[in-house]
Design a protein around this motif. Sequence first.
Motif, PDB file in Angstrom:
ATOM      1  N   LEU A 224      -5.228   6.821  -9.638  1.00 45.75           N
ATOM      2  CA  LEU A 224      -6.013   5.601  -9.438  1.00 45.75           C
ATOM      3  C   LEU A 224      -5.323   4.627  -8.482  1.00 45.75           C
ATOM      4  O   LEU A 224      -5.971   3.752  -7.903  1.00 45.75           O
ATOM      5  CB  LEU A 224      -6.249   4.912 -10.786  1.00 45.75           C
ATOM      6  N   LEU A 225      -4.021   4.785  -8.328  1.00 38.92           N
ATOM      7  CA  LEU A 225      -3.303   3.902  -7.419  1.00 38.92           C
ATOM      8  C   LEU A 225      -3.596   4.213  -5.955  1.00 38.92           C
ATOM      9  O   LEU A 225      -3.418   3.344  -5.096  1.00 38.92           O
ATOM     10  CB  LEU A 225      -1.802   3.999  -7.673  1.00 38.92           C
ATOM     11  N   VAL A 226      -4.015   5.423  -5.659  1.00 35.72           N
ATOM     12  CA  VAL A 226      -4.259   5.811  -4.263  1.00 35.72           C
ATOM     13  C   VAL A 226      -5.427   5.025  -3.664  1.00 35.72           C
ATOM     14  O   VAL A 226      -5.302   4.437  -2.579  1.00 35.72           O
ATOM     15  CB  VAL A 226      -4.474   7.327  -4.164  1.00 35.72           C
ATOM     16  N   PRO A 227      -6.625   4.967  -4.327  1.00 37.40           N
ATOM     17  CA  PRO A 227      -7.692   4.140  -3.724  1.00 37.40           C
ATOM     18  C   PRO A 227      -7.332   2.659  -3.659  1.00 37.40           C
ATOM     19  O   PRO A 227      -7.764   1.947  -2.744  1.00 37.40           O
ATOM     20  CB  PRO A 227      -8.890   4.377  -4.656  1.00 37.40           C
TER      21      PRO A 227
ATOM     22  N   GLY B 299       0.812  -1.210   0.000  1.00 37.60           N
ATOM     23  CA  GLY B 299       0.000   0.000   0.000  1.00 37.60           C
ATOM     24  C   GLY B 299       0.844   1.259   0.000  1.00 37.60           C
ATOM     25  O   GLY B 299       0.535   2.234  -0.691  1.00 37.60           O
ATOM     26  N   CYS B 300       1.944   1.248   0.755  1.00 42.22           N
ATOM     27  CA  CYS B 300       2.829   2.412   0.794  1.00 42.22           C
ATOM     28  C   CYS B 300       3.477   2.653  -0.564  1.00 42.22           C
ATOM     29  O   CYS B 300       3.562   3.792  -1.037  1.00 42.22           O
ATOM     30  CB  CYS B 300       3.885   2.220   1.866  1.00 42.22           C
ATOM     31  N   LEU B 301       3.915   1.572  -1.231  1.00 45.08           N
ATOM     32  CA  LEU B 301       4.526   1.728  -2.550  1.00 45.08           C
ATOM     33  C   LEU B 301       3.526   2.270  -3.573  1.00 45.08           C
ATOM     34  O   LEU B 301       3.868   3.134  -4.390  1.00 45.08           O
ATOM     35  CB  LEU B 301       5.088   0.385  -3.017  1.00 45.08           C
TER      36      LEU B 301
ATOM     37  N   GLN C  77      -7.609  -8.486   7.860  1.00 43.09           N
ATOM     38  CA  GLN C  77      -6.942  -9.767   8.053  1.00 43.09           C
ATOM     39  C   GLN C  77      -6.205  -9.816   9.385  1.00 43.09           C
ATOM     40  O   GLN C  77      -6.212 -10.831  10.082  1.00 43.09           O
ATOM     41  CB  GLN C  77      -5.971 -10.036   6.907  1.00 43.09           C
ATOM     42  N   GLY C  78      -5.567  -8.703   9.759  1.00 42.99           N
ATOM     43  CA  GLY C  78      -4.872  -8.658  11.034  1.00 42.99           C
ATOM     44  C   GLY C  78      -5.812  -8.796  12.213  1.00 42.99           C
ATOM     45  O   GLY C  78      -5.487  -9.469  13.200  1.00 42.99           O
ATOM     46  N   ARG C  79      -6.990  -8.171  12.104  1.00 40.47           N
ATOM     47  CA  ARG C  79      -7.963  -8.284  13.187  1.00 40.47           C
ATOM     48  C   ARG C  79      -8.476  -9.719  13.311  1.00 40.47           C
ATOM     49  O   ARG C  79      -8.609 -10.253  14.420  1.00 40.47           O
ATOM     50  CB  ARG C  79      -9.112  -7.306  12.929  1.00 40.47           C
ATOM     51  N   GLU C  80      -8.730 -10.360  12.171  1.00 39.53           N
ATOM     52  CA  GLU C  80      -9.190 -11.746  12.203  1.00 39.53           C
ATOM     53  C   GLU C  80      -8.104 -12.674  12.744  1.00 39.53           C
ATOM     54  O   GLU C  80      -8.384 -13.590  13.535  1.00 39.53           O
ATOM     55  CB  GLU C  80      -9.592 -12.179  10.795  1.00 39.53           C
TER      56      GLU C  80
ATOM     57  N   ILE D  94      -5.999  -1.938  -0.131  1.00 38.17           N
ATOM     58  CA  ILE D  94      -5.048  -2.944   0.356  1.00 38.17           C
ATOM     59  C   ILE D  94      -4.794  -2.746   1.844  1.00 38.17           C
ATOM     60  O   ILE D  94      -4.709  -3.713   2.612  1.00 38.17           O
ATOM     61  CB  ILE D  94      -3.744  -2.874  -0.452  1.00 38.17           C
ATOM     62  N   TRP D  95      -4.682  -1.484   2.284  1.00 39.01           N
ATOM     63  CA  TRP D  95      -4.493  -1.223   3.713  1.00 39.01           C
ATOM     64  C   TRP D  95      -5.668  -1.744   4.532  1.00 39.01           C
ATOM     65  O   TRP D  95      -5.495  -2.354   5.587  1.00 39.01           O
ATOM     66  CB  TRP D  95      -4.300   0.264   3.947  1.00 39.01           C
TER      67      TRP D  95
END
Length: 305
Positions: free
Chosen positions: A247-250, A220-222, A262-265, A255-256
């Motif tokens: 368009l890469l920003v959304p 996401g950062c890239l 996923q981290g919460r799950e 992805i974030w």
Amino acid sequence: MRSDTRVREAARDIGARYGVDYTDDAAVTALLAERRKSLETEQRRPAAYLGLLTLMAGMFLPFAIPLSPALDAHLFAVLGAAGALTVVGAALLVHARAQWKQALRNGPLAGYREVLGVARAHGIPLAHIPPWLEGRSTGGGGKGAAPVPTYPPVEPAPEVPSDSPPDSTPAPAPSAPAPSAPAPSPPTTASVSVSVPPKPSAVSSYEHMADAGGWHDETGCLLFLAGAGGVTWAVTVGTAVGYAALLLVPVAVWIWLAGRRQGREKEELREEALKYVTALEAAQAAGARVPELSPQLRALLDDHH
């Protein structure tokens, strides 16, 4: 070891060779704590740090040649010095690791791993082996510099026959009625077999997800930086095509959010897995034979301890 006399006797024989009573929990606990501290000290010796710094200096020195005219004027001497530093640094690191391996593979720790291998060969599962004991990484990956030895499986111990001969006749009944015996007392908790908790489906899901993910933040950062760079290029050069990078920003935001979900799950499943391994520890401490843990659950247990 109490569940199999052969394992207990083998542990005593191994302990006699190394001068350690491996059937004494307190002695083994103190031994492992002392040896782990000694191995950590071995890894932090000055030779290891000096070797790492020397190796880095030798590897990065050639990249400094274009930045300094003085180094460029003595090109061959600088390259020779870089090669010498690289060789010396690598030699120091190899020496430090050899000393660490020697401390890990020799002495009472080798005997303790022999005991674990004998127990496994007799069908006693090893629920938890600390990664440092086998020289593995903190996450528990790899075979390790000193794995627990593998021995051929041993047949279960035969049942002990009854002491009374098969043709013995029962004793004659007494002529007078025997006094009534007291009612049998209910079984105590010590006579009740310890049950091993079954593995919940959430624990299996955690084992599949434990090694997944971890790339969302970087990706996401890239993408965000690529979008910002495209807009900057479009503004400075005046090319409207660069605005398409917005368009890469959304996509980066999506992805974030996916990574956060996923981290919460994974954290929820981690709590269930931690309860499961804690219950297995309690069952093993009570004398039950528990199944061996997967690498993911072993890593979780290491983090918990």
